[in-house]
Design an enzyme around this catalytic site. Structure first.
Site, PDB file in Angstrom:
ATOM      1  N   SER A 118       5.022 -13.467   2.241  1.00 16.27           N
ATOM      2  CA  SER A 118       4.985 -14.710   3.035  1.00 16.27           C
ATOM      3  C   SER A 118       3.848 -15.606   2.571  1.00 16.27           C
ATOM      4  O   SER A 118       3.683 -16.717   3.052  1.00 16.27           O
ATOM      5  CB  SER A 118       4.802 -14.357   4.520  1.00 16.27           C
ATOM      6  OG  SER A 118       3.535 -13.707   4.679  1.00 16.27           O
ATOM      7  N   GLY A 145       8.816 -11.357  -2.318  1.00 16.93           N
ATOM      8  CA  GLY A 145       8.743 -10.666  -1.027  1.00 16.93           C
ATOM      9  C   GLY A 145       7.410 -10.785  -0.336  1.00 16.93           C
ATOM     10  O   GLY A 145       6.943  -9.831   0.290  1.00 16.93           O
ATOM     11  N   VAL A 169       0.836  -1.213   0.000  1.00 19.16           N
ATOM     12  CA  VAL A 169       0.000   0.000   0.000  1.00 19.16           C
ATOM     13  C   VAL A 169       0.871   1.263   0.000  1.00 19.16           C
ATOM     14  O   VAL A 169       0.358   2.370   0.139  1.00 19.16           O
ATOM     15  CB  VAL A 169      -0.945  -0.011   1.231  1.00 19.16           C
ATOM     16  CG1 VAL A 169      -1.927  -1.179   1.139  1.00 19.16           C
ATOM     17  CG2 VAL A 169      -0.168  -0.063   2.551  1.00 19.16           C
ATOM     18  N   HIS A 171      -4.719  -4.518  -2.149  1.00 13.96           N
ATOM     19  CA  HIS A 171      -5.085  -4.080  -0.796  1.00 13.96           C
ATOM     20  C   HIS A 171      -5.220  -2.570  -0.692  1.00 13.96           C
ATOM     21  O   HIS A 171      -5.018  -1.993   0.369  1.00 13.96           O
ATOM     22  CB  HIS A 171      -4.045  -4.597   0.221  1.00 13.96           C
ATOM     23  CG  HIS A 171      -4.011  -6.091   0.303  1.00 13.96           C
ATOM     24  ND1 HIS A 171      -2.933  -6.788   0.817  1.00 13.96           N
ATOM     25  CD2 HIS A 171      -4.927  -7.026  -0.079  1.00 13.96           C
ATOM     26  CE1 HIS A 171      -3.194  -8.097   0.752  1.00 13.96           C
ATOM     27  NE2 HIS A 171      -4.387  -8.269   0.212  1.00 13.96           N
TER      28      HIS A 171
END
Ligand code: BV8
Ligand code: ZN
Length: 226
Positions: A170, A168, A84, A100
């Protein structure tokens, strides 16, 4: 291509779940959720103002710049991000699918009126000029639906990809985390760039266990006509 907070780590922005992850000191449901803002708007807003000041002070790193170069050189390229911070746009990527939302713009928590960017100087809550309700950041909080058009475009890109890079992230936040899995199941070559293994590493054809700021410029250097 899907990026997560890890691509901004080398710009000095803490990740969410890594050793210095910002979630470590905060619990996501207390902050990045409608309930979290309803319960304590002042703390939630101050947390975003703190992060915005960090975003303004940060610069795109070699990984962001490499992705902008790849976008210029590779014809059928789609950049999907969970981030973001808008560092991809500052690096030169103009077409970015933001799953997002973004923490630069705001809208009214009560009436939804868009309010654009506000100064990150003060932590004081900002009233909506339309109804007097409080402004909130235009991010997708936990428990909120992702923007339908962004998610559909991202899923379409994952379904039709021949190569899908997961960079990058998870791969723990859904439905974004389903995208590399979808691409893999549809036959794409899945490549992961992450110093750590993740829940999708077992699906990857190649796992570059290194920082994206190191790997992505090497990929650019290997492109034809480099
Ligand atoms: C939703 C904006 C419908 C706010 C964020 C199953 C299906 C659907 C939903 C769910 C589901 N199960 C659970 C859910 C609910 C929830 C969810 O996924 N929870 C998780 C925790 C289990 N999902 C939702 O609520 C989503 N909404 O689906 O609506 C619905 C509604 C209600 C109930 C069900 C369904 C909304 C999710 C969006 C939340 N908003 N951000 C803000 O920023 O404040 S999420 C937040 O996490 C950020 O956007 C971030 O990008 C994202 C993912 O994290 P990562 O980017 O991966 O960052 P992380 O720190 O985890 O990892 C960094 C990685 O980088 C590490 O692996 C590290 O090793 C690596 N790294 C470090 N340095 C480097 C590096 N890599 C490369 N180079 C380096 N130098
Ligand atoms: Zn309002």
């Amino acid at each position: 291509m899907l990026t997560g907070a890890g691509i901004s780590a080398e710009s000095g922005l803490p990740t969410f779940r890594g050793a210095d992850g910002i979630w470590k000191s905060l619990r996501p449901e207390e902050m990045a959720s409608v309930d979290g803002f309803s319960r304590d708007p002042a703390t939630c807003w101050a947390w975003y103002q703190h992060r915005r000041r960090a975003y303004h002070a940060a610069e795109p790193n070699a990984g962001h710049l490499a992705l902008a170069e790849i976008a210029r050189r590779v014809a059928d390229f789609t950049l999907i991000t969970q981030n973001v911070d808008r560092l991809h746009q500052r690096a030169g990527n103009s077409a970015v699918i933001e799953l997002h939302g973004n923490a630069i713009e705001n809208h009214c928590f009560r009436c939804g009126e868009p309010a654009g960017a506000v100064s990150a100087e003060s932590d004081d809550l900002v009233p909506c000029s339309h109804c007097g309700g409080w402004l909130r950041p235009s991010v997708v909080w936990f428990g909120e639906m992702l923007p339908v058009d962004a998610l559909e475009k991202a899923a379409q890109a994952a379904r039709s990809a021949t190569v899908f890079l997961s960079i990058g992230t998870s791969a723990q936040v859904y439905p974004a985390a389903q995208l590399p899995v979808l691409a893999h199941h549809r036959g794409a070559t899945l490549i992961e760039i992450n110093p750590e293994p993740t829940s999708i590493t077992h699906l990857a054809r190649h796992h570059f266990r290194a920082p994206s700021g190191t790997v992505l410029p090497q990929i650019v250097a290997a492109l034809p006509g480099a």
